[in-house]
Scaffold this motif. Sequence first.
Motif, PDB file in Angstrom:
ATOM      1  N   PHE A   1       0.852  -1.180   0.000  1.00  0.00           N
ATOM      2  CA  PHE A   1       0.000   0.000   0.000  1.00  0.00           C
ATOM      3  C   PHE A   1       0.888   1.230   0.000  1.00  0.00           C
ATOM      4  O   PHE A   1       1.747   1.390   0.872  1.00  0.00           O
ATOM      5  CB  PHE A   1      -0.906   0.027   1.238  1.00  0.00           C
ATOM      6  N   GLU A   2       0.663   2.109  -0.979  1.00  0.00           N
ATOM      7  CA  GLU A   2       1.428   3.337  -1.104  1.00  0.00           C
ATOM      8  C   GLU A   2       0.474   4.525  -1.079  1.00  0.00           C
ATOM      9  O   GLU A   2      -0.347   4.680  -1.986  1.00  0.00           O
ATOM     10  CB  GLU A   2       2.233   3.342  -2.402  1.00  0.00           C
ATOM     11  N   PRO A   3       0.536   5.379  -0.060  1.00  0.00           N
ATOM     12  CA  PRO A   3      -0.363   6.531  -0.003  1.00  0.00           C
ATOM     13  C   PRO A   3      -0.196   7.437  -1.218  1.00  0.00           C
ATOM     14  O   PRO A   3       0.923   7.669  -1.691  1.00  0.00           O
ATOM     15  CB  PRO A   3       0.068   7.250   1.281  1.00  0.00           C
ATOM     16  N   THR A   4      -1.330   7.946  -1.704  1.00  0.00           N
ATOM     17  CA  THR A   4      -1.303   8.853  -2.858  1.00  0.00           C
ATOM     18  C   THR A   4      -1.925  10.203  -2.534  1.00  0.00           C
ATOM     19  O   THR A   4      -2.051  11.053  -3.416  1.00  0.00           O
ATOM     20  CB  THR A   4      -2.053   8.217  -4.042  1.00  0.00           C
TER      21      THR A   4
ATOM     22  N   THR B   1      -6.294   7.656   4.551  1.00  0.00           N
ATOM     23  CA  THR B   1      -5.418   7.957   3.426  1.00  0.00           C
ATOM     24  C   THR B   1      -5.777   7.154   2.176  1.00  0.00           C
ATOM     25  O   THR B   1      -5.868   5.922   2.231  1.00  0.00           O
ATOM     26  CB  THR B   1      -3.967   7.630   3.820  1.00  0.00           C
ATOM     27  N   PRO B   2      -5.973   7.817   1.039  1.00  0.00           N
ATOM     28  CA  PRO B   2      -6.134   7.087  -0.215  1.00  0.00           C
ATOM     29  C   PRO B   2      -4.783   6.524  -0.651  1.00  0.00           C
ATOM     30  O   PRO B   2      -3.727   6.997  -0.215  1.00  0.00           O
ATOM     31  CB  PRO B   2      -6.627   8.161  -1.191  1.00  0.00           C
ATOM     32  N   GLY B   3      -4.829   5.512  -1.492  1.00  0.00           N
ATOM     33  CA  GLY B   3      -3.542   4.953  -1.884  1.00  0.00           C
ATOM     34  C   GLY B   3      -3.631   3.941  -3.002  1.00  0.00           C
ATOM     35  O   GLY B   3      -4.707   3.535  -3.448  1.00  0.00           O
ATOM     36  N   ARG B   4      -2.435   3.561  -3.452  1.00  0.00           N
ATOM     37  CA  ARG B   4      -2.285   2.565  -4.509  1.00  0.00           C
ATOM     38  C   ARG B   4      -2.082   1.200  -3.867  1.00  0.00           C
ATOM     39  O   ARG B   4      -1.248   1.028  -2.978  1.00  0.00           O
ATOM     40  CB  ARG B   4      -1.088   2.914  -5.395  1.00  0.00           C
ATOM     41  N   MET B   5      -2.874   0.214  -4.294  1.00  0.00           N
ATOM     42  CA  MET B   5      -2.769  -1.158  -3.797  1.00  0.00           C
ATOM     43  C   MET B   5      -2.148  -2.007  -4.888  1.00  0.00           C
ATOM     44  O   MET B   5      -2.624  -2.013  -6.043  1.00  0.00           O
ATOM     45  CB  MET B   5      -4.148  -1.691  -3.414  1.00  0.00           C
ATOM     46  N   GLN B   6      -1.102  -2.741  -4.550  1.00  0.00           N
ATOM     47  CA  GLN B   6      -0.379  -3.541  -5.536  1.00  0.00           C
ATOM     48  C   GLN B   6      -0.168  -4.958  -5.033  1.00  0.00           C
ATOM     49  O   GLN B   6       0.045  -5.177  -3.836  1.00  0.00           O
ATOM     50  CB  GLN B   6       0.983  -2.907  -5.841  1.00  0.00           C
TER      51      GLN B   6
END
Length: 783
Positions: free
Chosen positions: A688-691, A702-707
């Motif tokens: 999870f990377e916050p965007t 926090t919104p984020g990118r899930m990979q």
Amino acid sequence: MPLNEYQVGAAFSGVIGRTTDESTPAWPRPGRPAPGSPNVLIVVLDDTGFGQLGCYGSPIATPNLDSLAENGLRYNNMHTTALCSPSRSAIVTGRNHHSNGMACITELASGYPGYNGVIPFENGFLSEMLLGHGYNTYMVGKWHLTPSHHETAAGPYDRWPLARGFERFYGFLGGDTSQWYPDLVHDNHQVDPPATPDEGYHLSEDLVDRSIQFIADSKQVDPDRPFYLHLCFGAMHAPHHVATEWADRYAGQFDDGWDAYREKVFAAQKELGIVPQEAELSRHDPDVPEWESLPEPARRLFSRFMEVFAGFLSHTDHHLGRLLDFLRDRGDLDNTIVMVVSDNGASAEGGPTGTTNEAQFFNNAQESLEDSLARIDEIGGPTTFNHYPWGWTWAGNTPFRRWKRETYRGGASDPFIVSWPQGINAKGEVRTQYAHIIDMVPTVLDVLGIEPPASIRGVAQSPLQGVSFAKTFDDAAAASDHRTQYFEMLGSRAIYHDGWRAVCPWPGPSFTEAGVGFGQPISADRLSELDATAWELYHVDEDFAENDDVAAEHRDKLIALIGTWYSEAGRYGVLPIDGSGLERMLADKPQAAAPRDAYTYIPNTQSVPFFAGPRVLNRPHSITATVEIPEGGAEGVLLSQGSAAGGYSFFMKDGALHYVHNYVGRSRPRVSSPEPVPAGAHELRFEFEPTGQPDFPNGRGTPGRMQLYVDGTLVAESEAAVTTPFMINPGALTCGANPGSPVTPEYTSPFRFTGTLTSVTVDVSGDLIDDSESEMRMAMARQ
């Protein structure tokens, strides 16, 4: 021939020679109860208001509690601390909550002696006191007296029930749990519920079954040995869980609303003698809308919330009745001291509109009326974590104002029933003497003829801070010996002395009047302003429901009471005053283990509570599982945290790898691999990377990118527009399964992983894979 016995700790009273034929044996005298010692049964209800039991004027059917009252006494002047853990600590120790380090619930502990959530060993429990007098001691149900970061398999266990004088324990350690899928502990280890909701399981029934079993186990061996059972139902705390047939018994009965409920209950209370005839009903609370002002869909929804609550309470009463019947059939009930109390007034944690998921309250993410209506038929069932609107809270505390967490009488005055047919001559009477829950331990010891111990396990004991009210059992005119009592809860303060009560509400008499909500910090300057202008004064001997503020007419008395409050605060460790809520919840606290960036979990081990696990919310993190996939594939949970109320799950299904984040039951952003994971050994990873930034005031994390990665190769990604902002509750983290209600409806719990799972590591260091080539390839594939 009687054995030669000597007191434990005294000199050996026999004779020791060179051999046994010239010696005389003697034995340490075991702790034996006095002949005819009564059993002690303390029943603690949760979040139950003064006006919610049938015998206190409510229309909710509680025939078994009513029967206890008919054969004993009801008190109309019993007081609590206005919150859960603080009250529970006072009930079992006979000391004030700040003296116990329990200024608040354990999850909101802070680094001051009165606030740290660690009950000192010099404040012995009633269980420890009775254990030395031959009693069996049992704790069943809700505990909530262990520091939240100690509720793990690593312990320390020194403040779990078995370390504080209870010989047996069955229940849950935290503040609430699902009634359908509870987080259960038996003695010192986690256990699964014995059945599922589909098989008819409900926690209240289970707790009573276990209570009966504990008593029967001992009585079949030693029928004369008395017991002390501390039975703490999860009811009536949210979630208000009960089978539909119980809720449907109340269909339509609350359609006239909370205003009408108050009027009816208040009239019944006067008829029952629970409130004085000259008493006046407290004002309409500014935070609560008039029932008739609500649109019809809202009234329909709010009525159903209350029907479910009422069914839940009647269901609880029914199962308490099974325990009472068991004792009655054995001939034990007449010589059992039964005390029934609530830990505080009714709870407003459902907010103004109620909720199908209380996790939304804790995350400031209340669902819309439309969303609640869409789930009206599910309320009370296994898919919900429901709580009624605070209009019913206000009504449940009739005739008082306000509610749990606040120090008006609505938060701190509760029903209290005492029944002991063999020891109390009075039947069905009302007692009006001022009392506080710190008086319960002194009263039990008084009637048992037991002196408070000077030491317990070598620890010198502090004096009890409560006083016995045993003389009121058969003397309705006896004066109360409890003349002064302070209150402080989350910045709200009050002081009682000889029929007068001063109250300093925080943030104000209501949220509407204060202009802000619960949990506001208090600065030193603001405290000075409050002391100068915000204290209210009530002559409660004449003004039962705190309606007439006479501060202006009795300024000298008010000033004296404020001084008394500060004197009591210094005496019992109340300072520093702290009105904050969220800040205390999120503040760092000492953990059993040293701080670290990586947490490794192993399947088939005990779940980890939220406050002892990795903090993954609102920060970059990764979850990496080392697995072996057999030929033919595997499925199941690799790591999960939470439940249907909210959380996340990293799992395999239909051969593919998936991650789902359950945002307080309102949305479930997800990412899934497009292809099955092949057989063999693999490293499966979620990142999870916050965007963007969180929006805490509006309950959005926090919104984020899930990979997703398989063996270091990016295989899928997606965006989470919103995540959980503050906490996952229920928040247990489990490796290799999802016990309880499932985080996502895509599988049925516990959905254990069917391949070989070596371990799962959660990394919160922020160290994420940088694979720009794979990211570009994924981006191109979406065009």
